[in-house]
Design a protein around this motif. Structure first.
Motif, PDB file in Angstrom:
ATOM      1  N   VAL A  94       0.694  -4.577  15.392  1.00 61.73           N
ATOM      2  CA  VAL A  94      -0.365  -5.381  14.790  1.00 61.73           C
ATOM      3  C   VAL A  94      -0.842  -4.691  13.506  1.00 61.73           C
ATOM      4  N   LEU A  95      -0.832  -5.449  12.401  1.00 67.17           N
ATOM      5  CA  LEU A  95      -1.273  -4.930  11.100  1.00 67.17           C
ATOM      6  C   LEU A  95      -2.479  -5.734  10.628  1.00 67.17           C
ATOM      7  N   ALA A  96      -3.660  -5.163  10.726  1.00 59.82           N
ATOM      8  CA  ALA A  96      -4.846  -5.810  10.154  1.00 59.82           C
ATOM      9  C   ALA A  96      -4.894  -5.521   8.657  1.00 59.82           C
ATOM     10  N   HIS A  97      -5.498  -6.424   7.888  1.00 61.68           N
ATOM     11  CA  HIS A  97      -5.630  -6.249   6.431  1.00 61.68           C
ATOM     12  C   HIS A  97      -4.268  -5.920   5.809  1.00 61.68           C
ATOM     13  N   ALA A  98      -3.254  -6.715   6.166  1.00 59.04           N
ATOM     14  CA  ALA A  98      -1.866  -6.361   5.841  1.00 59.04           C
ATOM     15  C   ALA A  98      -1.581  -6.369   4.348  1.00 59.04           C
ATOM     16  N   GLN A  99      -2.432  -7.026   3.534  1.00 55.10           N
ATOM     17  CA  GLN A  99      -2.202  -6.992   2.076  1.00 55.10           C
ATOM     18  C   GLN A  99      -2.402  -5.596   1.509  1.00 55.10           C
ATOM     19  N   PHE A 100      -3.052  -4.711   2.271  1.00 54.36           N
ATOM     20  CA  PHE A 100      -3.280  -3.339   1.834  1.00 54.36           C
ATOM     21  C   PHE A 100      -2.505  -2.304   2.670  1.00 54.36           C
ATOM     22  N   ALA A 101      -2.040  -2.681   3.829  1.00 49.04           N
ATOM     23  CA  ALA A 101      -1.497  -1.728   4.800  1.00 49.04           C
ATOM     24  C   ALA A 101      -0.234  -1.038   4.305  1.00 49.04           C
ATOM     25  N   LEU A 102      -0.093   0.240   4.731  1.00 51.69           N
ATOM     26  CA  LEU A 102       1.098   1.036   4.402  1.00 51.69           C
ATOM     27  C   LEU A 102       1.699   1.581   5.707  1.00 51.69           C
ATOM     28  N   PRO A 103       2.301   0.711   6.513  1.00 48.28           N
ATOM     29  CA  PRO A 103       2.892   1.188   7.766  1.00 48.28           C
ATOM     30  C   PRO A 103       4.216   1.916   7.507  1.00 48.28           C
TER      31      PRO A 103
ATOM     32  N   ILE B 238     -11.747  -3.004 -14.877  1.00 37.35           N
ATOM     33  CA  ILE B 238     -12.276  -2.898 -13.510  1.00 37.35           C
ATOM     34  C   ILE B 238     -11.226  -3.493 -12.579  1.00 37.35           C
ATOM     35  N   GLY B 239     -10.655  -2.659 -11.707  1.00 37.56           N
ATOM     36  CA  GLY B 239      -9.547  -3.133 -10.886  1.00 37.56           C
ATOM     37  C   GLY B 239      -9.582  -2.615  -9.472  1.00 37.56           C
ATOM     38  N   CYS B 240      -8.533  -2.970  -8.733  1.00 32.25           N
ATOM     39  CA  CYS B 240      -8.385  -2.597  -7.327  1.00 32.25           C
ATOM     40  C   CYS B 240      -7.174  -1.689  -7.184  1.00 32.25           C
ATOM     41  N   LEU B 241      -7.370  -0.527  -6.597  1.00 35.33           N
ATOM     42  CA  LEU B 241      -6.260   0.387  -6.346  1.00 35.33           C
ATOM     43  C   LEU B 241      -5.318  -0.201  -5.299  1.00 35.33           C
ATOM     44  N   ARG B 242      -4.032  -0.013  -5.516  1.00 41.60           N
ATOM     45  CA  ARG B 242      -3.007  -0.424  -4.556  1.00 41.60           C
ATOM     46  C   ARG B 242      -1.923   0.641  -4.531  1.00 41.60           C
ATOM     47  N   ASP B 243      -1.026   0.518  -3.563  1.00 38.60           N
ATOM     48  CA  ASP B 243       0.137   1.385  -3.547  1.00 38.60           C
ATOM     49  C   ASP B 243       0.984   1.100  -4.782  1.00 38.60           C
TER      50      ASP B 243
ATOM     51  N   GLY C 116     -13.450   7.028 -14.668  1.00 40.99           N
ATOM     52  CA  GLY C 116     -13.141   8.138 -15.545  1.00 40.99           C
ATOM     53  C   GLY C 116     -11.883   7.924 -16.349  1.00 40.99           C
ATOM     54  N   GLU C 117     -11.280   9.031 -16.798  1.00 38.97           N
ATOM     55  CA  GLU C 117     -10.051   8.986 -17.571  1.00 38.97           C
ATOM     56  C   GLU C 117      -8.966   8.280 -16.764  1.00 38.97           C
ATOM     57  N   ILE C 118      -8.238   7.372 -17.395  1.00 40.11           N
ATOM     58  CA  ILE C 118      -7.296   6.516 -16.674  1.00 40.11           C
ATOM     59  C   ILE C 118      -6.261   7.311 -15.871  1.00 40.11           C
ATOM     60  N   PRO C 119      -5.521   8.259 -16.445  1.00 41.49           N
ATOM     61  CA  PRO C 119      -4.541   8.988 -15.628  1.00 41.49           C
ATOM     62  C   PRO C 119      -5.167   9.747 -14.462  1.00 41.49           C
ATOM     63  N   ALA C 120      -6.341  10.329 -14.665  1.00 43.09           N
ATOM     64  CA  ALA C 120      -7.005  11.087 -13.599  1.00 43.09           C
ATOM     65  C   ALA C 120      -7.419  10.167 -12.452  1.00 43.09           C
ATOM     66  N   VAL C 121      -7.967   9.004 -12.791  1.00 42.97           N
ATOM     67  CA  VAL C 121      -8.364   8.038 -11.763  1.00 42.97           C
ATOM     68  C   VAL C 121      -7.134   7.541 -10.998  1.00 42.97           C
ATOM     69  N   PHE C 122      -6.050   7.304 -11.732  1.00 40.21           N
ATOM     70  CA  PHE C 122      -4.830   6.818 -11.095  1.00 40.21           C
ATOM     71  C   PHE C 122      -4.276   7.861 -10.116  1.00 40.21           C
ATOM     72  N   ARG C 123      -4.215   9.119 -10.534  1.00 41.61           N
ATOM     73  CA  ARG C 123      -3.675  10.165  -9.654  1.00 41.61           C
ATOM     74  C   ARG C 123      -4.518  10.314  -8.395  1.00 41.61           C
ATOM     75  N   GLN C 124      -5.834  10.437  -8.575  1.00 38.77           N
ATOM     76  CA  GLN C 124      -6.707  10.621  -7.411  1.00 38.77           C
ATOM     77  C   GLN C 124      -6.742   9.354  -6.569  1.00 38.77           C
ATOM     78  N   GLY C 125      -6.683   8.197  -7.234  1.00 34.49           N
ATOM     79  CA  GLY C 125      -6.716   6.925  -6.515  1.00 34.49           C
ATOM     80  C   GLY C 125      -5.506   6.721  -5.631  1.00 34.49           C
ATOM     81  N   GLN C 126      -4.315   7.085  -6.120  1.00 33.86           N
ATOM     82  CA  GLN C 126      -3.113   6.941  -5.299  1.00 33.86           C
ATOM     83  C   GLN C 126      -3.162   7.840  -4.071  1.00 33.86           C
TER      84      GLN C 126
END
Length: 408
Positions: free
Chosen positions: A395-404, A164-169, A244-254
């Motif tokens: 200004v970058l809110a929630h910068a730990q996740f932001a992709l500017p 159980i994890g958190c998607l990131r870039d 679901g299946e790990i590669p499928a979740v990773f692709r859709q998650g990214q």
């Protein structure tokens, strides 16, 4: 023009940034936060990506491990939803183990069983991975180089493992991709140290590619096929949950992550004001480094970065060793030699300081902040005054996740 910036658990600050100086306000991600996490998880487990419903993957008597990453928004809610689903479909509560990371324990994250039903909450076991405890490790196999690979024993002896994890870039600091929530997260100490070690700039890309290949190899050896991944929504909110299946979740998650968190800025700014949002689990040095990395993407050389946080935890050995250093880049050489766990975090701090000034609003002692080469912010009004001294601001809110991004 006042701009409301969220940081920490529930804190906000009005930034009085003149309109003509504000290049971009990257605030909320694209998408609405979930209003019913349990229902979303239930639907994801009943109809996973490229995989049968999770209930079909287990039989009565199975030992099941929920392997939970640290800094996961709403981790207790996610654990409760997955555990409840398994128990309702025949799994025994006393055959469930929630496996958490040493980082989660160090930052004081709450008991992951907090939202489980009272009637069987204490039947579920909790284990904190101890990477230096040899009795808690078991041999997974040999790497391509013939090195023995030891992982958490409970993980390897389970009949079913659900990461159980958190998607990131993909490029985010400390993020190891589709199998990273298992390896090196729950590996022995020396393997974790090898992945945390600082790479020379010339070899960084090559080493990252080699590490990703090894992680995928270890994922295949473990045989784990199913995962649950949360799409963060800023602070402690979530936008979606994929299973679901790990590669499928990773692709859709990214794809979903980039769609939610990409923010185009017209040009680089002389001042970037960024925030770390969320509770204690989000207020970490690792997330501070991620926020710095995001800010550097849109900051001019010689510019300034101001971070708004509620960071209270002490820095690790690598960051602390920067204290009072006349030449932080030289201090990094010693950090690299000694393979300190937070070496990559220290490197990101040094990279930001090399480019310009870094201001920090936190709950840390101001003397410590100053010793690290950062400028402590003691008054929220300082942010407005700082903004008015610069010709441009992002200004970058929630910068730990932001992709500017800045157009080429």
């Amino acid at each position: 023009m006042p701009q409301l910036l969220e940081y920490g658990c529930q804190a906000r600050v009005d930034l009085d940034v003149p309109t003509e100086q504000l290049l971009a306000m990257c605030a909320e991600p694209l998408g609405a936060p979930l209003d019913d996490l349990a229902a979303t998880v239930e639907a994801a487990l009943d109809g996973p990506l490229n995989f049968p419903p999770l209930a079909r993957a287990t039989v009565p008597g199975d030992q099941i491990v929920l392997a939970v990453e640290h800094s996961l928004p709403q981790s207790a809610g996610l654990v409760a939803a997955v555990a409840r689903h398994l128990v309702e479909h025949g799994a025994a509560a006393d055959h469930l183990t929630v496996l958490s990371t040493p980082e989660a324990a160090a930052t004081g994250e709450d008991d992951p069983r907090d939202q489980l039903p009272e009637s069987w909450r204490r039947e579920v076991k909790v284990e904190v991975h101890a990477p230096e405890n040899k009795s808690g490790l078991a041999l997974l196999g040999l790497s391509e180089e013939g090195r023995p690979i030891y992982l958490n024993r409970t993980l390897l002896e389970a009949d079913l493992v659900v990461p159980i994890g958190c998607l990131r870039d993909e490029a985010a600091l400390g993020y190891h991709g589709q199998y990273g929530g298992l390896f090196p997260t729950f590996a022995e100490a020396k393997i974790r140290a090898r992945f945390q070690k600082l790479a020379a700039p010339k070899t960084a890309r090559r080493r990252a590619a080699a590490q990703r290949a090894q992680i995928d190899e270890m994922g295949w050896l473990m045989g784990t096929q199913f995962t649950v991944q949360a799409l963060p929504g800023g602070g402690d909110r979530l936008l979606n949950v994929l299973a679901g299946e790990i590669p499928a979740v990773f692709r859709q998650g990214q794809t979903a992550y980039r769609a939610a968190w990409s923010c185009e800025v017209p040009r680089r700014a002389s001042l970037v004001i960024a925030s770390l949002s969320g509770g204690a689990a989000q207020q970490t040095w690792e997330n501070l480094a991620r926020a710095l990395a995001a800010a550097l993407r849109v900051s001019v050389e010689g510019g300034a970065i101001a971070l708004c946080t509620e960071l209270a935890c002490e820095p690790g050995d690598a960051v602390r060793s920067l204290s009072g250093a006349d030449e932080p880049t030289l201090a990094l050489r010693r950090i690299a030699r000694e393979a300190m766990p937070d070496a990559q975090i220290a490197a990101e701090v040094v990279r930001a300081l090399d480019q310009g000034k870094v201001y920090l609003l936190s709950r840390l002692d101001e003397a410590l902040v100053d010793e690290l080469g950062l400028v402590p912010i003691g008054d929220l009004g300082d942010l407005g005054r700082l903004a008015r001294r610069h010709e441009s601001c992002v200004v970058l809110a929630h910068a730990q996740f932001a992709l500017p991004t800045v157009p080429e």
